[in-house]
Design a protein around this motif. Structure first.
Motif, mmCIF file in Angstrom:
data_model
loop_
_atom_site.group_PDB
_atom_site.id
_atom_site.type_symbol
_atom_site.label_atom_id
_atom_site.label_comp_id
_atom_site.label_asym_id
_atom_site.label_seq_id
_atom_site.Cartn_x
_atom_site.Cartn_y
_atom_site.Cartn_z
ATOM 1 N N UNK A 315 -18.998 -28.358 9.901
ATOM 2 C CA UNK A 315 -19.389 -27.011 10.343
ATOM 3 C C UNK A 315 -18.165 -26.192 10.744
ATOM 4 N N UNK A 316 -17.073 -26.395 10.027
ATOM 5 C CA UNK A 316 -15.855 -25.618 10.261
ATOM 6 C C UNK A 316 -15.804 -24.467 9.266
ATOM 7 N N UNK A 327 -5.408 -21.271 3.641
ATOM 8 C CA UNK A 327 -5.175 -22.028 4.870
ATOM 9 C C UNK A 327 -6.485 -22.646 5.370
ATOM 10 N N UNK A 328 -6.556 -23.972 5.469
ATOM 11 C CA UNK A 328 -7.757 -24.577 6.063
ATOM 12 C C UNK A 328 -7.675 -24.515 7.595
ATOM 13 N N UNK A 329 -8.804 -24.741 8.256
ATOM 14 C CA UNK A 329 -8.781 -24.808 9.719
ATOM 15 C C UNK A 329 -7.953 -25.999 10.155
ATOM 16 N N UNK A 330 -8.170 -27.129 9.489
ATOM 17 C CA UNK A 330 -7.421 -28.327 9.834
ATOM 18 C C UNK A 330 -7.337 -29.222 8.611
ATOM 19 N N UNK A 331 -6.374 -30.121 8.590
ATOM 20 C CA UNK A 331 -6.320 -31.115 7.516
ATOM 21 C C UNK A 331 -6.599 -32.516 8.068
ATOM 22 N N UNK A 334 -11.001 -34.501 13.629
ATOM 23 C CA UNK A 334 -11.184 -35.336 14.822
ATOM 24 C C UNK A 334 -12.294 -36.363 14.614
ATOM 25 N N UNK A 336 -15.474 -37.785 15.650
ATOM 26 C CA UNK A 336 -16.508 -37.195 16.508
ATOM 27 C C UNK A 336 -17.726 -38.099 16.581
ATOM 28 N N UNK A 340 -23.250 -35.453 17.173
ATOM 29 C CA UNK A 340 -22.803 -34.084 17.478
ATOM 30 C C UNK A 340 -23.104 -33.124 16.339
ATOM 31 N N UNK B 151 -2.300 -25.747 8.121
ATOM 32 C CA UNK B 151 -3.648 -25.451 8.597
ATOM 33 C C UNK B 151 -3.574 -24.698 9.919
ATOM 34 N N UNK B 152 -4.670 -24.040 10.254
ATOM 35 C CA UNK B 152 -4.700 -23.238 11.481
ATOM 36 C C UNK B 152 -4.332 -24.074 12.703
ATOM 37 N N UNK B 153 -4.898 -25.259 12.804
ATOM 38 C CA UNK B 153 -4.643 -26.051 14.011
ATOM 39 C C UNK B 153 -3.215 -26.594 14.002
ATOM 40 N N UNK B 173 -14.161 -30.909 18.196
ATOM 41 C CA UNK B 173 -14.758 -30.209 17.061
ATOM 42 C C UNK B 173 -15.091 -28.771 17.437
ATOM 43 N N UNK B 174 -15.605 -28.570 18.651
ATOM 44 C CA UNK B 174 -16.036 -27.220 19.018
ATOM 45 C C UNK B 174 -14.850 -26.250 19.074
ATOM 46 N N UNK B 176 -12.390 -26.367 17.002
ATOM 47 C CA UNK B 176 -12.030 -26.076 15.613
ATOM 48 C C UNK B 176 -13.028 -25.116 14.977
ATOM 49 N N UNK B 177 -14.280 -25.249 15.416
ATOM 50 C CA UNK B 177 -15.306 -24.400 14.813
ATOM 51 C C UNK B 177 -15.022 -22.950 15.208
ATOM 52 N N UNK B 179 -12.408 -21.330 14.726
ATOM 53 C CA UNK B 179 -10.989 -21.075 14.998
ATOM 54 C C UNK B 179 -10.406 -20.080 14.002
ATOM 55 N N UNK B 180 -10.814 -20.251 12.747
ATOM 56 C CA UNK B 180 -10.308 -19.379 11.682
ATOM 57 C C UNK B 180 -10.512 -17.894 12.005
ATOM 58 N N UNK B 181 -11.730 -17.531 12.369
ATOM 59 C CA UNK B 181 -11.990 -16.119 12.696
ATOM 60 C C UNK B 181 -11.220 -15.695 13.938
ATOM 61 N N UNK B 184 -7.652 -14.821 13.284
ATOM 62 C CA UNK B 184 -7.435 -13.616 12.485
ATOM 63 C C UNK B 184 -7.913 -12.368 13.210
#
Lengths: 640, 640
Positions: A315-316, A327-331, A334, A336, A340, B151-153, B173-174, B176-177, B179-181, B184
């Motif tokens: 759900x990223x 650009x991804x959020x992360x590579x 975590x 989890x 969750x 990546x963003x993180x 995880x929360x 990261x969710x 994070x992209x928006x 930016x």
């Protein structure tokens, strides 16, 4: 508000909807999942329905997607047809998402011989010791005395340290709560479930008594087109079963780009995320039911997928993946709690996701590199993974470079009208001799369509038999009864209606051949570009591993002959099937393998082909059978 | 079911209850918290109420707890009186838990000069660099390009690594969710909140823009009798405010044993747990309100308490702590989400709890050892923490031994009728000259009672003035007008009714003096036993630090003179106040300090006095003023 009733055949499901609801929405409301690759834009033509009763207005713009015969018989697109009358509609099998079968009647789609998936071994498959990511250990603890009154949890971790590789453990609050009673009620006999987490032991669950026999994990390959899960006994390491299904995200788009557009522009992320969770839950339940285990005894899911799939899974937001600079959020994902994100296994269970490299080189490739062992030895090897994207890796134990190119879903059975996934009834092998077509299907069933390996054979056989030219067009010399015109397009019939399960011919059209040539061209251009980039020649590759969802086998010489893979000694080329799943299972069952995959991800250098000028030239040069530069394929001779 | 209305004065709160409900239950239902140290057994006499209207049947067994005057005026025990009529009852101030004031009118009880708490410094207070457990850092990130499309993180942790001591980070995880928006939308300008977690950086929160100015932490001392919290600005390290309150668990028992009995035998754990959470939330809200900050900007709570309090705080079963062989669930507490147990700060905020040593030597002592710096230098020092338990630590930078003895709540203002916590109106200093009593109160207010330091002064002054004998009995020679008989017991009046806030005399009875002698005897016996155990003499102690809730100051010579602390050069003895709170604040504001406290906890050896024969002899020998062995107190001379 005016309301009408829509009856969906053959299930006879009735649903009342408001006027102007689309048939696609009505079906969804009725719990029927209909193919919709384009996400409801009227473009893909996947959501065809036949209106058998009532009046409906078809969208004029979609008329090109139907044959004259279909139009006369009331075929419309569900996404473009609004309910303005009480309707009875028939859903043809091809419009229905196969996963629906799991939902409605509990029977999952299985690979014909699913165990075959795990029998693909490379000659250099690394051997990791069995040391699963999550362990379950039964302990009989010494009772505390005044001389030894360590805390309850210290008493547990002291024993665990002796028999595991962890020096330190961490424990969640919920495991500590009520621990005191649990230990004393069960007379200091307990079973501890713990996972590797940043090189320390993370205690997930403490149960009274000995439950160490009930210990399972799920390895999952989250592909763009298919989601495949393997159930593994984590006490023994034995693979118990495997199941595959269409990725339910298909209704939001056929490829990662259209799904990202749905999630980020046209729709929202949540349903795309939920779809793949449903996939995994359905597979977990089906496997558990089939093998008589409780899903609560599955304590870990290890998933490998491309970067976009991994983002959807967690759900990223994938929204910056598709836009330059990609650009991804992360590579690195975590670890989890599976609960969750709604994965329905043990409530204390975890989800671990294979690390990615970049936006278009994902955890599936890292898992593939792990699976084929190419990162373990000094010899230079190459991995070619042909999915909806084609990804290429070249390297050894010191360096790894990779790239990806959009290949389209042709080799996974997408795009072509008769194309299908490598499941029961798919033509997987095919030969043409003197105009006669012979074939083998998966499960020895009546043919329902043709999968990737069958399509490669078909292209090869057609060019060898002079049915098509080397640029992909049909040879128009007369006298070929299998060459027919249908819906104003030339098609070659591979199986006549009386031979097939569906009663419809299995055929391949000129535009579909063009698509396949584009796909193989993109893959080959990517390989060639990467080999050139690192200053090597094909001959210097010790081995080439080919992975992908073509089917349960792949005819390597024919794959070379159509120009998909480099023309080197076939003994050095090996088809390794779903290497993403193999790598996921390796990580699930061996901490060393998982740690290796993290190293692979850190070490691999990604080359952005979108930025790399020579790739376009290579692509254009590869749009020919086998290639415009015949010197690249010296062994290929069609003998025409 | 017959129902009656109970009206509680002075609040005029009405509540309808079923027949036979106790008045204690009725009060609780009305949201009024009444003292009940024994947990409703009719033993402590704390829950006295005056029935002013309606008929009620008093429990004959509790009659001994009231004076004749009180019985005639309708005083009953709330816990032993059932509702069998419509009643109007008056709650006397002493029966009401003071915390109630915070709940009902928003005004918290404050220490008279709260900042004093933090001014107690030892001569060897260690200096740790300001490096808070949770940091909040504003980042302006470089925008990604095709050449730098991490990546963003990774882009965030790359910057964080440069300016923090962490090599690795983990992220929920929360975080990261979305994070992209966030990145930016806020043009790559963000504020990251991260905590130390097993030596890696744990990212708790990522906010758009610069919020680094809003960054607070709470250090909490969870004492058996009192809960005290300090609000700290984690950007500057400055202490903003401090507040204390009665531990709301008091209604389940006065000491840890009776609360454990309630949690494990008579009642249940949940309400005892919830009580201390309410304490912390009330303190956090009161401090936030007073200093005009948002509780959402508090991202970390660091709590220190004894092992039982730490278990209650985390909702861990304390049931094996109280029974031989005294085993806690854990001594090292996991870092958890504060929200997980209902602490109402930032929803992403964390709770860290100081590690314990054993069942009866807790995190408060570890924090105290940290605070006084005794574990940093080679000289041997001693820490004496007098709370409801007395805990003693002796050692240096190489070794530490500790023990604990039950001291009772006498020095914290418990047990004695006129006893009170060191808050406004408490007599904290007292002298007697020629039969005249002079005193100082906290906040220069009219006296309401007497706190620990005042009681030490009172005992000393009474024995010096020959009002009591050295074994604690009143000297019955006539002519002392302050010596009165009330409720069939001899009492010495410290303040007459016309001097006091309540209009009731502040006095001390013979049994209360006996209690204080028992308390000081237990503490001294523990010190003597431990010094003997390690083969030292008092003279070999470089320093003795005295900690505890006596009040804002302690007269060291008088504390020696009553035999509470060893008779060594007063220059080597220092009162360090609430060292548990000081240590908690150090850990909150310095990672090095927190890591030091983990080392202290691992290094300290606990001696179980319950197992140690010489202790009982020492205890009996110490039940005298100053001691039966006068040679132990050579400097003490009452000049009588």
């Amino acid at each position: 508000m005016v309301r009408y009733t829509v009856t969906f055949l053959p299930d006879n499901k009735k649903i009342e909807v408001e006027i102007n609801t689309t048939l696609l929405q009505a079906a969804e409301k009725a719990g029927i999942i209909i193919n919709s690759l384009c996400g409801g834009d009227g473009l893909c033509g996947e959501c065809q329905l036949q209106v058998v009763n009532g009046k409906a207005m078809a969208d004029k713009n979609t008329i090109g997607l139907f044959s004259k015969n279909e139009i006369e018989n009331g075929y419309v697109l569900a996404c473009r047809t609004k309910v303005e009358d009480n309707l009875t509609v028939m859903i043809p099998p091809k419009s229905r998402i196969e996963m629906e079968k799991i939902i409605t009647d509990g029977a999952a789609i299985t690979y014909s011989e699913p165990e075959k998936l795990v029998l693909h071994k490379t000659s250099h498959e690394p051997s990791f010791s069995f040391d699963p990511l999550v362990k379950k250990i039964y302990l009989e603890l010494p009772e505390p005395t005044l001389e030894d009154n360590a805390s309850d949890i210290d008493r547990i971790t002291r024993e665990l340290s002796k028999i595991s590789s962890y020096e330190h453990f961490e424990v969640s609050l919920s495991c500590l709560q009520n621990l005191t009673e649990k230990l004393r009620t069960h007379h200091w006999k307990i079973t501890v479930t713990f996972a590797r987490h940043n090189s320390i032991g993370r205690i997930l669950q403490i149960e009274g008594g000995d439950t160490s026999d009930k210990h399972y994990g799920l390895a999952v390959d989250v592909g763009t087109t298919t989601v495949v899960a393997q159930l593994v006994n984590l006490k023994t390491g034995k693979i118990i079963g495997v199941k595959g299904s269409h990725n339910l995200q298909a209704r939001y788009g056929a490829d990662v780009i259209s799904r990202m557009v749905f999630a980020c522009v046209r729709g929202s992320l949540e349903p795309v995320h939920k779809a793949v969770i449903t996939n995994i839950n359905n597979l977990a339940h089906a496997l558990a039911q089939e093998h008589h285990i409780d899903t609560k005894d599955i304590t870990v899911v290890f998933a490998a997928g491309n970067t976009t799939m991994s983002h959807f899974l967690l759900n990223l937001t994938p929204c910056s993946i598709r836009l330059e600079p990609y650009v991804p959020t992360t590579t690195v994902y975590p670890q989890i709690s599976a609960a969750e994100i709604g994965i329905d296994i043990n409530p204390k269970g975890i989800l671990e996701v294979a690390p990615s490299i970049a936006s278009y080189v994902g955890g599936d490739i890292v898992a593939g590199v792990l699976a084929c062992g190419m990162a373990d030895k000094p010899e230079i090897r190459c991995l070619i993974d042909v999915g909806t994207n084609g990804e290429i890796v070249i390297g050894n134990n010191e360096w790894l470079v990779c790239c990806s190119a959009s290949a389209g879903p042709a080799f996974e059975g997408g795009g072509a009208k008769s194309g299908m996934r490598a499941t029961k009834g798919a033509i997987e092998k095919l030969e043409i001799h003197d105009g006669e077509v012979t074939y083998e299907t998966i499960g020895k069933a009546k043919p329902r369509g043709i999968c990737g390996s069958g399509l490669i054979d078909a292209i090869y056989e057609m060019v060898r038999n002079n049915i098509i030219e080397q640029h992909g067009k049909f040879n128009m010399s007369p006298g070929n009864p299998r060459l027919i015109t249908e819906d104003e397009e030339l098609k070659y019939v591979l199986a006549y209606p009386d031979e097939t399960e569906t009663g419809q011919a299995i055929s391949i059209s000129e535009s579909e051949i063009a698509n396949l040539i584009k796909s193989k061209g993109a893959v080959f251009a990517a390989i060639k570009s990467l080999v050139d980039y690192v200053g090597l020649s094909f001959d210097q590759l010790e081995n080439v591993y080919v992975a992908g969802g073509f089917g349960s086998s792949l005819n390597i010489p024919k794959a070379i002959a159509i120009g998909l893979i480099p023309d080197i000694d076939v003994k050095r080329i090996q088809f390794i099937g779903n290497s993403s799943l193999t790598g996921a299972r390796m990580s699930l069952t061996s901490i060393a393998a998982f740690e290796k995959s993290l190293k692979i991800a850190r070490r691999m250098t990604n080359i952005e082909l979108s930025n790399y000028v020579p790739f376009m030239h290579e692509f254009v040069a590869a749009l020919f059978l086998p290639h415009t530069d015949a010197k690249l394929f010296p062994s290929v001779n069609y003998n025409r």
